[in-house]
Write a protein that holds these residues in place. Sequence first.
Motif, PDB file in Angstrom:
ATOM      1  N   GLU A  64       3.850  11.064   7.637  1.00  0.00           N
ATOM      2  CA  GLU A  64       4.430  11.187   8.954  1.00  0.00           C
ATOM      3  C   GLU A  64       4.327   9.844   9.775  1.00  0.00           C
ATOM      4  OE1 GLU A  64       2.366  14.559  10.997  1.00  0.00           O
ATOM      5  OE2 GLU A  64       2.890  15.935   9.458  1.00  0.00           O
ATOM      6  N   LYS A  65       3.433   9.328   9.382  1.00  0.00           N
ATOM      7  CA  LYS A  65       3.387   7.904  10.500  1.00  0.00           C
ATOM      8  C   LYS A  65       3.603   6.866   9.306  1.00  0.00           C
ATOM      9  CE  LYS A  65       0.084   5.267  13.254  1.00  0.00           C
ATOM     10  NZ  LYS A  65      -1.363   5.024  13.683  1.00  0.00           N
ATOM     11  N   LYS A  66       4.902   6.351   9.640  1.00  0.00           N
ATOM     12  CA  LYS A  66       5.491   5.397   9.020  1.00  0.00           C
ATOM     13  C   LYS A  66       5.159   4.043   9.311  1.00  0.00           C
ATOM     14  CE  LYS A  66       8.578   8.140   6.751  1.00  0.00           C
ATOM     15  NZ  LYS A  66       8.458   8.210   5.212  1.00  0.00           N
ATOM     16  N   LEU A  67       4.797   3.198   8.225  1.00  0.00           N
ATOM     17  CA  LEU A  67       4.570   1.746   8.472  1.00  0.00           C
ATOM     18  C   LEU A  67       5.529   0.914   7.791  1.00  0.00           C
ATOM     19  CD1 LEU A  67       0.554   1.668   7.612  1.00  0.00           C
ATOM     20  CD2 LEU A  67       1.569   1.863   9.793  1.00  0.00           C
ATOM     21  N   GLY A  68       5.743  -0.186   8.758  1.00  0.00           N
ATOM     22  CA  GLY A  68       6.498  -1.261   8.244  1.00  0.00           C
ATOM     23  C   GLY A  68       6.472  -1.857   6.960  1.00  0.00           C
ATOM     24  N   THR A  69       7.107  -2.613   6.325  1.00  0.00           N
ATOM     25  CA  THR A  69       6.728  -3.304   5.061  1.00  0.00           C
ATOM     26  C   THR A  69       5.684  -4.361   5.452  1.00  0.00           C
ATOM     27  OG1 THR A  69       8.894  -3.174   4.500  1.00  0.00           O
ATOM     28  CG2 THR A  69       7.621  -4.854   3.406  1.00  0.00           C
ATOM     29  N   ARG A  70       5.394  -5.079   6.523  1.00  0.00           N
ATOM     30  CA  ARG A  70       4.675  -5.991   7.000  1.00  0.00           C
ATOM     31  C   ARG A  70       3.180  -5.366   6.989  1.00  0.00           C
ATOM     32  NH1 ARG A  70       8.407  -8.613  10.405  1.00  0.00           N
ATOM     33  NH2 ARG A  70       8.867 -10.751   9.816  1.00  0.00           N
ATOM     34  N   HIS A  71       2.979  -4.191   7.509  1.00  0.00           N
ATOM     35  CA  HIS A  71       1.783  -3.639   7.678  1.00  0.00           C
ATOM     36  C   HIS A  71       1.366  -2.935   6.438  1.00  0.00           C
ATOM     37  CE1 HIS A  71       2.789  -3.591  11.980  1.00  0.00           C
ATOM     38  NE2 HIS A  71       1.782  -3.513  12.025  1.00  0.00           N
ATOM     39  N   ARG A  72       2.267  -2.423   5.421  1.00  0.00           N
ATOM     40  CA  ARG A  72       2.075  -1.865   4.343  1.00  0.00           C
ATOM     41  C   ARG A  72       1.560  -2.975   3.167  1.00  0.00           C
ATOM     42  NH1 ARG A  72       6.429   0.819   1.438  1.00  0.00           N
ATOM     43  NH2 ARG A  72       4.967   1.213   0.020  1.00  0.00           N
ATOM     44  N   SER A  73       2.007  -4.210   3.346  1.00  0.00           N
ATOM     45  CA  SER A  73       1.656  -5.371   2.724  1.00  0.00           C
ATOM     46  C   SER A  73       0.353  -5.862   3.088  1.00  0.00           C
ATOM     47  CB  SER A  73       2.621  -6.509   2.995  1.00  0.00           C
ATOM     48  OG  SER A  73       3.750  -6.211   2.310  1.00  0.00           O
ATOM     49  N   ALA A  74      -0.062  -5.850   4.293  1.00  0.00           N
ATOM     50  CA  ALA A  74      -1.384  -6.111   5.001  1.00  0.00           C
ATOM     51  C   ALA A  74      -2.509  -5.289   4.273  1.00  0.00           C
ATOM     52  CB  ALA A  74      -1.261  -5.919   6.378  1.00  0.00           C
ATOM     53  N   LEU A  75      -2.004  -4.038   4.353  1.00  0.00           N
ATOM     54  CA  LEU A  75      -2.908  -2.896   4.037  1.00  0.00           C
ATOM     55  C   LEU A  75      -3.145  -3.039   2.469  1.00  0.00           C
ATOM     56  CD1 LEU A  75      -1.874   0.401   5.702  1.00  0.00           C
ATOM     57  CD2 LEU A  75      -4.285  -0.710   5.922  1.00  0.00           C
ATOM     58  N   GLY A  76      -1.980  -3.403   1.623  1.00  0.00           N
ATOM     59  CA  GLY A  76      -1.979  -3.506   0.162  1.00  0.00           C
ATOM     60  C   GLY A  76      -2.996  -4.460  -0.215  1.00  0.00           C
ATOM     61  N   LEU A  77      -2.973  -5.577   0.318  1.00  0.00           N
ATOM     62  CA  LEU A  77      -3.788  -6.720  -0.244  1.00  0.00           C
ATOM     63  C   LEU A  77      -5.568  -6.574   0.138  1.00  0.00           C
ATOM     64  CD1 LEU A  77      -3.889  -9.629  -1.538  1.00  0.00           C
ATOM     65  CD2 LEU A  77      -3.650 -10.430   0.805  1.00  0.00           C
ATOM     66  N   THR A  78      -5.355  -5.931   1.464  1.00  0.00           N
ATOM     67  CA  THR A  78      -6.989  -5.768   1.951  1.00  0.00           C
ATOM     68  C   THR A  78      -7.514  -4.671   1.100  1.00  0.00           C
ATOM     69  OG1 THR A  78      -6.128  -4.385   3.867  1.00  0.00           O
ATOM     70  CG2 THR A  78      -6.462  -7.006   4.106  1.00  0.00           C
ATOM     71  N   SER A 107       0.897  -1.351  -0.052  1.00  0.00           N
ATOM     72  CA  SER A 107      -0.129  -0.155  -0.040  1.00  0.00           C
ATOM     73  C   SER A 107       0.910   1.232   0.140  1.00  0.00           C
ATOM     74  CB  SER A 107      -0.869  -0.012   1.372  1.00  0.00           C
ATOM     75  OG  SER A 107      -1.520   1.146   1.267  1.00  0.00           O
ATOM     76  N   ASN A 108       0.485   2.284  -0.551  1.00  0.00           N
ATOM     77  CA  ASN A 108       1.000   3.586  -0.439  1.00  0.00           C
ATOM     78  C   ASN A 108       0.767   4.387   0.659  1.00  0.00           C
ATOM     79  OD1 ASN A 108       2.435   3.537  -2.967  1.00  0.00           O
ATOM     80  ND2 ASN A 108       0.372   4.228  -4.050  1.00  0.00           N
ATOM     81  N   LYS A 109      -0.204   3.717   1.580  1.00  0.00           N
ATOM     82  CA  LYS A 109      -0.104   4.313   2.860  1.00  0.00           C
ATOM     83  C   LYS A 109       0.784   4.246   3.775  1.00  0.00           C
ATOM     84  CE  LYS A 109      -5.314   3.690   3.158  1.00  0.00           C
ATOM     85  NZ  LYS A 109      -6.547   3.020   3.874  1.00  0.00           N
ATOM     86  N   GLY A 110       0.940   5.206   4.809  1.00  0.00           N
ATOM     87  CA  GLY A 110       2.093   5.132   5.655  1.00  0.00           C
ATOM     88  C   GLY A 110       3.567   5.665   5.052  1.00  0.00           C
TER      89      GLY A 110
END
Length: 207
Positions: free
Chosen positions: A158-172, A152-155
């Motif tokens: 300012e609020k950084k997200l790690g790769t795992r969280h961005r992957s979770a968001l991207g798929l959902t 996902s492009n979220k995160g």
Amino acid sequence: MNQKNCDFSPLKQQLIKGLENISFDVNEGIKTLKNDRYCVLGKLEDLKNKFEKVETMAASFYLNCYLSPFTDKYLDISTCIQHLSNQRHGALIVIERKDELDPLIRAGTPIGATLTHSLLESIFYPGNPLHDGAVLVRANQIFSAANILPLSNKGLGEKKLGTRHRSALGLTEQSDALVLVVSEETGKVSFAADGRIYPIITTSSLV
């Protein structure tokens, strides 16, 4: 697979009690506010903390509700994430629901084994060559491991997200999948659904 009654009584009762306590505190805060001699800032801060705890409890309750129609192994999954959280072993677990995920995932290593919490935990043990990617769960099976999910492009602000969280968001964001994330830095657990991430509790007596 049979549709299950979304009950999970111990957690449901705690959720109800938490909401009742907040309702009581809100009413007490209104009474205090009507008395100009008292400041309610302290009460509001306390309410904020209680709301956050109830939100986390609600996410845990609904996580099991979301899982139970699509896998009989939701208790194994809950046990697994509890253990991974305690040991701070990072994990990314995808539960396929109605949408087929093959077009969205870069396939990893086929597993094709019945899901158990011990097998799921072993995949994410540090040093295991499969632990860096995502596990794909279909019904009651660990279908594959070391899968790569869309980011996902979220995160990225300012609020950084790690790769795992961005992957979770991207798929959902692109499917109805449910994705569990365990942070190896903090041990905190969350789940992603419909492009949003929710924190959950991992106390074993509540899952």
